[in-house]
Write an enzyme that holds these catalytic residues in place. Structure first.
Site, PDB file in Angstrom:
ATOM      1  N   LEU A 129       0.856  -1.185   0.000  1.00 44.09           N
ATOM      2  CA  LEU A 129       0.000   0.000   0.000  1.00 44.09           C
ATOM      3  C   LEU A 129       0.892   1.234   0.000  1.00 44.09           C
ATOM      4  CD1 LEU A 129      -2.616  -0.997   2.752  1.00 44.09           C
ATOM      5  CD2 LEU A 129      -2.907  -1.153   0.272  1.00 44.09           C
ATOM      6  N   ASP A 130       0.491   2.255  -0.742  1.00 37.63           N
ATOM      7  CA  ASP A 130       1.229   3.515  -0.705  1.00 37.63           C
ATOM      8  C   ASP A 130       1.284   4.044   0.721  1.00 37.63           C
ATOM      9  OD1 ASP A 130       1.476   3.413  -3.448  1.00 37.63           O
ATOM     10  OD2 ASP A 130      -0.192   4.774  -3.831  1.00 37.63           O
ATOM     11  N   GLN A 131       2.303   4.839   1.014  1.00 35.66           N
ATOM     12  CA  GLN A 131       2.465   5.395   2.359  1.00 35.66           C
ATOM     13  C   GLN A 131       1.225   6.171   2.806  1.00 35.66           C
ATOM     14  OE1 GLN A 131       6.209   7.337   2.990  1.00 35.66           O
ATOM     15  NE2 GLN A 131       5.551   8.395   4.828  1.00 35.66           N
TER      16      GLN A 131
END
Length: 282
Positions: A129-131
């Site tokens: 997952l993106d930050q």
């Protein structure tokens, strides 16, 4: 070590590993050489011998240690766990995994703290997952699970659902965005829809409408970097607050993208598993 119960008469270990779990030749060879598969009483199992429904197999093999440095304690919420995998709720602002040696507060560092506290040594994320994205992350607890879940991601049999509020009101109630994604030559972190990019498919459904925005549920068919963010912006409806993709700025100077559900047929316990970020159903 884990156990597996044969589901149908005539199944063999060879077919289970090669055809049902689709394990690679190397890992199958390693399991055979390590005599890793035995019957319930510990006796050696013949790999090509037909087995009966209900036969319990025991898998016991050397498991490598993952390199993530554990945090002092695990501070991410675990939504689901069995002997093969766990699903955690990654907080917003936390990276999925370390990108540099001094990254020691990522989601996988916290997961490793939980794994080691329970006597384990291996954990590897199946997707990422993106930050800036919060929500559900699937983690394999042994190499066989990692191999099988990786294949399931490629075959699109793990259904990942996200929720986001986007600018404006999308004209249609549902749709599919099929647009390849590549790197933006003019921006290090930004991605763009590009004919030379990687194949990317996103399914969306509008679940709530407001005057100047709407909430969409999104299912990923592929998993490209920033895929939902790029595709919603390409549609003309960027996620609210996602200024990297030309959305209007919010008071928090941030965007809200939430991985709200994971659903899959569990390959080792043969049950349908549906995990929501606030509940688990089986």
């Amino acid at each position: 070590m884990f156990t597996y119960t044969i589901q149908q008469d005539g199944q063999t270990i060879e077919r289970l590993l090669r055809e049902e779990w689709c394990l690679g030749k190397k890992i199958v060879h390693e399991l055979r050489m390590a005599k890793a598969v035995t019957l319930q009483d510990g006796t050696a199992a013949l790999w090509k011998e037909p087995l009966t429904t209900g036969t319990l197999l025991k898998f016991d093999f050397p498991t490598p240690s993952s390199s993530y440095q554990p945090t002092a304690q695990c501070e991410v919420v675990i939504r689901y766990e069995d002997e093969h995998c766990l699903i955690v709720s990654k907080p917003k602002g936390m990276s999925t995994h370390p990108n540099e040696a001094n990254d020691t507060n990522t989601c996988m560092n916290h997961v490793m703290a939980h794994i080691q506290a329970n006597g384990g040594s291996y954990a590897e994320h199946v997707h990422r997952l993106d930050q800036g994205t919060k929500g559900l992350l699937l983690v394999a607890k042994h190499p066989i699970a990692k191999s099988v879940f990786d294949r399931m991601i490629e075959e699109k049999t793990i259904i990942r659902t996200y929720a986001a509020e986007v600018q404006g009101n999308i004209r249609t109630d549902s749709g599919v965005i099929n647009a390849p994604i590549g790197k933006d030559r003019h921006h290090n972190t930004r991605r763009v829809v590009s004919a030379s990019g990687q194949h990317a498919v996103t399914h969306y459904e509008v679940v709530q409408r407001f005057k100047n925005s709407c909430v969409v549920h999104v299912i990923l068919e592929t998993g490209r970097t920033h895929q939902i963010r790029v595709h919603m912006a390409h549609l003309g409806h960027p996620i609210i607050g996602d200024t990297l993709y030309n959305a209007r700025q919010t008071a928090t100077n941030d965007y809200e993208l939430h991985a709200i559900q994971l659903e899959f047929q569990h390959p080792f316990i043969n049950e349908r598993v549906v995990v929501k970020d606030n509940a688990v159903q089986k």
